[in-house]
Scaffold this active site. Structure first.
Site, mmCIF file in Angstrom:
data_model
loop_
_atom_site.group_PDB
_atom_site.id
_atom_site.type_symbol
_atom_site.label_atom_id
_atom_site.label_comp_id
_atom_site.label_asym_id
_atom_site.label_seq_id
_atom_site.Cartn_x
_atom_site.Cartn_y
_atom_site.Cartn_z
ATOM 1 N NE ARG A 142 -22.279 18.725 56.081
ATOM 2 C CZ ARG A 142 -21.197 19.497 56.082
ATOM 3 N NH1 ARG A 142 -20.382 19.466 55.068
ATOM 4 N NH2 ARG A 142 -20.953 20.268 57.090
ATOM 5 N NE ARG A 161 -18.032 19.863 49.705
ATOM 6 C CZ ARG A 161 -17.366 20.475 50.663
ATOM 7 N NH1 ARG A 161 -16.492 21.388 50.369
ATOM 8 N NH2 ARG A 161 -17.576 20.149 51.916
ATOM 9 N NE ARG A 164 -21.566 24.600 45.741
ATOM 10 C CZ ARG A 164 -21.261 25.865 45.454
ATOM 11 N NH1 ARG A 164 -21.698 26.417 44.336
ATOM 12 N NH2 ARG A 164 -20.525 26.580 46.276
ATOM 13 C CG ASP A 194 -25.135 24.832 55.701
ATOM 14 O OD1 ASP A 194 -24.474 23.819 55.436
ATOM 15 O OD2 ASP A 194 -24.774 25.665 56.559
ATOM 16 C CE1 TYR A 213 -18.931 26.894 61.060
ATOM 17 C CE2 TYR A 213 -20.601 25.972 62.520
ATOM 18 C CZ TYR A 213 -19.502 25.805 61.694
ATOM 19 O OH TYR A 213 -18.985 24.561 61.503
HETATM 20 O O1 CP3 Z 1 -26.852 15.574 53.003
HETATM 21 C C1 CP3 Z 1 -26.743 16.792 53.009
HETATM 22 O O2 CP3 Z 1 -25.938 17.398 52.303
HETATM 23 C C2 CP3 Z 1 -27.695 17.488 53.916
HETATM 24 C C3 CP3 Z 1 -27.541 18.892 53.982
HETATM 25 C C4 CP3 Z 1 -26.500 19.442 54.940
HETATM 26 C C5 CP3 Z 1 -25.464 20.329 54.542
HETATM 27 N N1 CP3 Z 1 -24.893 20.827 55.679
HETATM 28 C C6 CP3 Z 1 -25.118 20.689 53.144
HETATM 29 C C7 CP3 Z 1 -23.794 21.282 52.858
HETATM 30 C C8 CP3 Z 1 -26.448 19.329 56.330
HETATM 31 C C9 CP3 Z 1 -27.260 18.424 57.245
HETATM 32 C C10 CP3 Z 1 -25.445 20.234 56.785
HETATM 33 C C11 CP3 Z 1 -25.163 20.473 58.204
HETATM 34 C C12 CP3 Z 1 -24.076 21.378 58.584
HETATM 35 N N2 CP3 Z 1 -23.608 22.496 57.942
HETATM 36 C C13 CP3 Z 1 -23.375 21.254 59.812
HETATM 37 C C14 CP3 Z 1 -23.673 20.243 60.906
HETATM 38 C C15 CP3 Z 1 -23.144 18.885 60.576
HETATM 39 C C16 CP3 Z 1 -21.662 18.824 60.420
HETATM 40 O O3 CP3 Z 1 -21.231 18.444 59.329
HETATM 41 O O4 CP3 Z 1 -20.964 19.120 61.396
HETATM 42 C C17 CP3 Z 1 -22.421 22.296 59.854
HETATM 43 C C18 CP3 Z 1 -21.416 22.551 60.951
HETATM 44 C C19 CP3 Z 1 -22.585 23.088 58.669
HETATM 45 C C20 CP3 Z 1 -21.862 24.338 58.286
HETATM 46 C C21 CP3 Z 1 -21.163 24.186 57.000
HETATM 47 N N3 CP3 Z 1 -21.783 24.114 55.768
HETATM 48 C C22 CP3 Z 1 -19.767 24.110 56.772
HETATM 49 C C23 CP3 Z 1 -18.721 24.138 57.862
HETATM 50 C C24 CP3 Z 1 -19.590 24.001 55.388
HETATM 51 C C25 CP3 Z 1 -18.291 24.010 54.615
HETATM 52 C C26 CP3 Z 1 -17.693 22.643 54.606
HETATM 53 C C27 CP3 Z 1 -16.415 22.577 53.812
HETATM 54 O O5 CP3 Z 1 -15.739 21.580 53.992
HETATM 55 O O6 CP3 Z 1 -16.090 23.509 53.029
HETATM 56 C C28 CP3 Z 1 -20.852 23.958 54.768
HETATM 57 C C29 CP3 Z 1 -21.145 23.824 53.327
HETATM 58 C C30 CP3 Z 1 -22.026 22.677 52.915
HETATM 59 N N4 CP3 Z 1 -23.211 22.330 53.524
HETATM 60 C C31 CP3 Z 1 -21.828 21.817 51.786
HETATM 61 C C32 CP3 Z 1 -22.943 20.948 51.743
HETATM 62 C C33 CP3 Z 1 -23.249 19.916 50.708
HETATM 63 C C34 CP3 Z 1 -20.695 21.938 50.776
HETATM 64 C C35 CP3 Z 1 -20.924 23.154 49.959
HETATM 65 C C36 CP3 Z 1 -20.471 23.084 48.526
HETATM 66 O O7 CP3 Z 1 -21.051 22.330 47.722
HETATM 67 O O8 CP3 Z 1 -19.570 23.850 48.195
#
Ligand code: CP3
Length: 322
Positions: A2, A6, A15, A52, A128
């Site tokens: 990513r 944040r 956001r 996501d 999930y």
């Molecule tokens: O560069 C990028 O941001 C690319 C987009 C991207 C996101 N998620 C945005 C995101 C990508 C490639 C992902 C992949 C993703 N999402 C995975 C696989 C990779 C990894 O990190 O293991 C998984 C397991 C998810 C599921 C997911 N999405 C989780 C567990 C969470 C919460 C994380 C947390 O710490 O709270 C998300 C949310 C998420 N996806 C955010 C972003 C930028 C944060 C959301 C926010 O802004 O509140």
């Protein structure tokens, strides 16, 4: 991994004006902007689509929320009845805004900057869907897969179909590389990993390439240990994202002769910065630079990461180029 997210103040600014994270994923104008933010700031060699992995359960009709401080929360799918209540009919329509984002980003990126589309691999998305969120031991989803593989196989088949459609949509809109995130591959034993992670990943790669043979596919079976070697030998897989636990010398000998390697700086080394980060980055570059290699983290960037550390890391990697 990513890049947006944040750790960047310009992301947090956008956001805070949207109530739900999924709204951000499904509003092309904003998703285009946050996809481009890290490219503008750091001039990386490739952009990763902002979306996501959980847009797939959402598109299948499952209730999906992202809750601040908790992470994703889903209404669990645990029975055949729950499974049959999912519907693939709206997948294309619900995901159409993401294709528009890909098109918009492709139109704005300089010609030499790659565009990586992505999806979750079926196993990780299923964790999930069945657990209802992030899990400590994956007891519900593993028990289902181990005790009732035919039922669980139905869920995986639904995911393969929906994910293939989603990825082909991204490719048609301009994604040149597809990454398949299997973040929780390491939760499974050898035989289950091959059945529920490797085989569906290969099937998805096949379907993407049937739509466009020039697209490159990167798999990321995090925690797969020596089973990474099975992925490397699959002709459908062009690149492998390796996590920070993979031994570099082993990866150089066993993976890099068969496919490109992407990784594998520990995200906490980036958070910590300083000499430790520099030495780790150099060690990774020393190990992989004379073969096909994409410098990357071994997993996602943490929100607390100082953007200055990212800038410094890029200087270190670029310093090697010249
Ligand atoms: O560069 C990028 O941001 C690319 C987009 C991207 C996101 N998620 C945005 C995101 C990508 C490639 C992902 C992949 C993703 N999402 C995975 C696989 C990779 C990894 O990190 O293991 C998984 C397991 C998810 C599921 C997911 N999405 C989780 C567990 C969470 C919460 C994380 C947390 O710490 O709270 C998300 C949310 C998420 N996806 C955010 C972003 C930028 C944060 C959301 C926010 O802004 O509140």
């Amino acid at each position: 991994m990513r890049q947006a997210g944040r750790y960047l103040p310009e992301y947090r600014e956008i956001r805070k004006n949207v109530t739900s994270f999924l709204d951000l994923c499904f509003t092309p104008e904003l998703a285009i902007e946050v996809t481009l933010q890290p490219i503008r700031r750091f001039a990386m060699d490739a952009a990763i689509l902002f979306s996501d992995i959980l847009v797939i359960p959402f598109a299948l009709g499952q209730k999906v929320d992202f809750i601040e401080g908790t992470g994703p929360v889903l209404e669990p799918v645990r029975t055949v009845d729950d499974l049959r209540a999912l519907s693939a009919t709206a997948v294309h329509e619900r995901l159409a805004p993401v294709y528009e984002t890909v098109r918009g980003v492709a139109a704005e990126l300089p010609g030499d900057v790659g565009l990586i589309g992505f999806a979750g691999a079926p196993w990780t998305v299923a964790t999930y869907m069945v657990e209802g969120g992030t899990s400590r031991n994956f007891a519900n989803v593993k028990r289902w897969a181990y005790a009732a593989p035919e039922e669980f196989g139905e869920l995986v088949d639904v995911l393969v179909e929906a994910t293939a459609e989603y990825l082909v949509g991204q490719v048609r809109a301009g994604a040149r590389v597809i990454q398949l995130f299997d973040t929780w591959a390491g939760a499974l034993h050898e035989d289950a990993l091959i059945r529920w992670c490797l085989e569906p990943t290969i099937e998805l790669a096949r379907r993407v390439k049937a739509a466009d043979p020039d697209v490159r596919v990167i798999a990321f079976p995090r925690g797969a240990a020596t089973l990474y070697a099975r992925y490397a030998r699959a002709p459908e897989i062009d690149g492998l994202g390796i996590d920070h636990t993979v031994e570099r010398a082993w990866a150089k000998a066993e993976l890099q002769p068969h496919c490109a390697v992407q990784g594998n700086l520990d995200p906490i080394a980036l958070l910590a910065g300083g000499d430790h980060m520099r030495r780790q980055a150099e060690a990774i570059l020393d190990s992989f630079s004379d073969g096909p290699f994409v410098f990357n983290l071994g997993h996602g960037i943490l929100p607390e990461t100082p953007p200055d550390h990212v800038a410094r890391l890029i200087d270190i990697v670029r310093g090697r180029d010249s």
